[in-house]
Design a protein around this motif. Structure first.
Motif, PDB file in Angstrom:
ATOM      1  N   ALA A  66      11.095  -0.090   3.932  1.00  0.00           N
ATOM      2  CA  ALA A  66      10.850  -1.274   3.094  1.00  0.00           C
ATOM      3  C   ALA A  66      10.050  -2.300   3.875  1.00  0.00           C
ATOM      4  O   ALA A  66      10.535  -3.407   4.171  1.00  0.00           O
ATOM      5  CB  ALA A  66      12.177  -1.867   2.615  1.00  0.00           C
ATOM      6  N   PRO A  67       8.777  -1.975   4.215  1.00  0.00           N
ATOM      7  CA  PRO A  67       7.958  -2.897   5.025  1.00  0.00           C
ATOM      8  C   PRO A  67       7.699  -4.228   4.337  1.00  0.00           C
ATOM      9  O   PRO A  67       7.468  -5.238   5.006  1.00  0.00           O
ATOM     10  CB  PRO A  67       6.664  -2.113   5.240  1.00  0.00           C
ATOM     11  CG  PRO A  67       6.626  -1.101   4.131  1.00  0.00           C
ATOM     12  CD  PRO A  67       8.055  -0.749   3.868  1.00  0.00           C
ATOM     13  N   PHE A  68       7.793  -4.257   3.010  1.00  0.00           N
ATOM     14  CA  PHE A  68       7.494  -5.480   2.256  1.00  0.00           C
ATOM     15  C   PHE A  68       8.524  -6.579   2.514  1.00  0.00           C
ATOM     16  O   PHE A  68       8.265  -7.758   2.244  1.00  0.00           O
ATOM     17  CB  PHE A  68       7.436  -5.170   0.750  1.00  0.00           C
ATOM     18  CG  PHE A  68       8.646  -4.465   0.222  1.00  0.00           C
ATOM     19  CD1 PHE A  68       9.760  -5.167  -0.200  1.00  0.00           C
ATOM     20  CD2 PHE A  68       8.681  -3.068   0.156  1.00  0.00           C
ATOM     21  CE1 PHE A  68      10.878  -4.514  -0.688  1.00  0.00           C
ATOM     22  CE2 PHE A  68       9.792  -2.402  -0.329  1.00  0.00           C
ATOM     23  CZ  PHE A  68      10.898  -3.139  -0.743  1.00  0.00           C
ATOM     24  N   LEU A  69       9.703  -6.221   3.038  1.00  0.00           N
ATOM     25  CA  LEU A  69      10.731  -7.232   3.302  1.00  0.00           C
ATOM     26  C   LEU A  69      10.294  -8.215   4.384  1.00  0.00           C
ATOM     27  O   LEU A  69      10.731  -9.364   4.413  1.00  0.00           O
ATOM     28  CB  LEU A  69      12.051  -6.572   3.712  1.00  0.00           C
ATOM     29  CG  LEU A  69      12.793  -5.789   2.622  1.00  0.00           C
ATOM     30  CD1 LEU A  69      14.042  -5.145   3.199  1.00  0.00           C
ATOM     31  CD2 LEU A  69      13.153  -6.696   1.447  1.00  0.00           C
ATOM     32  N   SER A  70       9.438  -7.751   5.276  1.00  0.00           N
ATOM     33  CA  SER A  70       8.956  -8.628   6.355  1.00  0.00           C
ATOM     34  C   SER A  70       7.785  -9.491   5.914  1.00  0.00           C
ATOM     35  O   SER A  70       7.320 -10.358   6.669  1.00  0.00           O
ATOM     36  CB  SER A  70       8.543  -7.791   7.573  1.00  0.00           C
ATOM     37  OG  SER A  70       9.635  -7.087   8.099  1.00  0.00           O
ATOM     38  N   LYS A  71       7.278  -9.222   4.692  1.00  0.00           N
ATOM     39  CA  LYS A  71       6.134  -9.938   4.145  1.00  0.00           C
ATOM     40  C   LYS A  71       4.954  -9.813   5.111  1.00  0.00           C
ATOM     41  O   LYS A  71       4.570  -8.717   5.477  1.00  0.00           O
ATOM     42  CB  LYS A  71       6.524 -11.384   3.844  1.00  0.00           C
ATOM     43  CG  LYS A  71       7.651 -11.473   2.817  1.00  0.00           C
ATOM     44  CD  LYS A  71       8.074 -12.878   2.531  1.00  0.00           C
ATOM     45  CE  LYS A  71       9.199 -12.880   1.506  1.00  0.00           C
ATOM     46  NZ  LYS A  71       9.700 -14.236   1.223  1.00  0.00           N
TER      47      LYS A  71
END
Length: 345
Positions: A66-71
């Protein structure tokens, strides 16, 4: 699913989406319901009836899935794993707890069964706050296998059980869940022990757990009241140096919430626990009431009831409530205040 203190927390599970609703004034997102949880999702990402992977709050989610969690930022690192912690958040006025991921991230040949725990497959671990130096102590070993750890299941995971409990004649002891550090003091086979949440600690007068056990003569009090029986007392240690001392105490204090009979491998009933706590001259966690669950109670109403000031300090939000069956304390659950979770730093 086992209920109460004996359950191992499943952080990532395969669940079915039971409902999806729009969010007012939000064009790109909507809210999905999974058991008793509500999770904000991208509009059209899932449909009602879909199986999905649900990740609970306090899961440490690897950046690889879930790389999007780090924005746009570099991922944080916890226990050597780059990723992010899932928190309770509010988006466009909607509380969102956890994360829904597509089952397509699992191997194509994997048979999908509702309720499957996929935490290990996805390398999902529980995030825990770093233990302050005065609580760490010197480790003697892992938490004793003859004593269950204290960790009630959240009511959001027990929607089917709640349907069975509400409107029945079962009585529930409702106590405030104190925001401190879990502490276990035991006497077993002549040995005096003290444990943090996960570890058995060697005696150390500088360690806060051992310091309060010695100061309050807890091992002596166990022997005075129980004689030769092997017993564990479990409670919350609160005060200076613990969770910011939100209750504004001047000194450390042990608050009892459970008594475990090691010989019989059972928790003692609420009534007997209170009597024994009185005889040991120990302080019990605040008891709000003992009552049955109304027939119209819901997960949402229980979570709302959990909000409000702490009994120990009216200027701070309480963490929530713990419900224990008055006659069968192995049946228990907790309701954590969303206001408390949203106020976490």
């Amino acid at each position: 699913m086992k209920i109460g203190n004996y359950i191992m927390r499943k952080l990532a599970t395969i669940r079915r989406i039971s409902d999806i609703q729009p969010i007012p004034n939000a064009d790109a997102i909507e809210v999905a319901t999974v058991d008793g949880w509500q999770v904000v999702i991208k509009k059209g990402e899932f449909q009602v009836g879909n199986l999905a992977i649900y990740l609970e709050i306090d899961s440490w989610v690897p950046n690889t899935i879930a790389p999007f969690l780090s924005k746009t930022k570099e991922p944080r690192v916890y226990q050597g794993v780059p990723g992010e912690r899932l928190r309770t958040v509010k988006l466009r006025g909607q509380v969102s707890q956890g994360l829904l991921l597509s089952v397509r991230i699992l191997p194509p040949a994997r048979v999908l069964e509702e309720g499957d725990d996929v935490s290990e497959e996805l390398n999902i671990n529980k995030w825990e706050m770093e233990i302050p130096a005065q609580l760490r102590g010197t480790v003697k070993g892992s938490f004793p296998s003859f004593i269950p750890k204290t960790d009630q299941e959240r009511i959001q995971n027990l929607v089917h059980e709640l349907e069975q409990w509400k409107g029945s004649n079962e009585l529930w002891e409702i106590t405030e869940k104190l925001d401190g550090s879990s502490m276990t003091v035991y006497v077993n086979q002549g040995y005096d022990g003290v444990c943090s949440r996960n570890l058995d600690l060697k005696q150390d007068d500088n360690n806060s757990f051992w310091k309060i056990a010695i100061q309050e003569r807890i091992h002596d009090r166990i022997r005075e009241v129980f004689g030769p029986r092997n017993i564990a007392l479990q409670g919350e240690l609160i005060g200076p140096g613990i969770q910011g001392n939100k209750y504004n105490l001047q000194e450390l204090k042990f608050y009892l919430f459970d008594i475990f009979d090691i010989d019989r491998q059972v928790y003692i009933s609420a009534k007997e626990r209170h009597e024994l706590c009185f005889h040991m001259v120990l302080t019990h966690v605040p008891v709000m009431t003992v009552r049955s669950l109304d027939k119209d109670v819901t997960v949402a109403s229980l979570l709302k009831l959990a909000e409000g000031p702490s009994f120990l300090n009216l200027t701070v939000e309480k963490e929530g409530y713990v419900y224990k069956n008055a006659n069968n304390p192995s049946m228990s659950f907790k309701t954590i205040s969303n206001a408390f979770l949203l106020g976490e730093k």
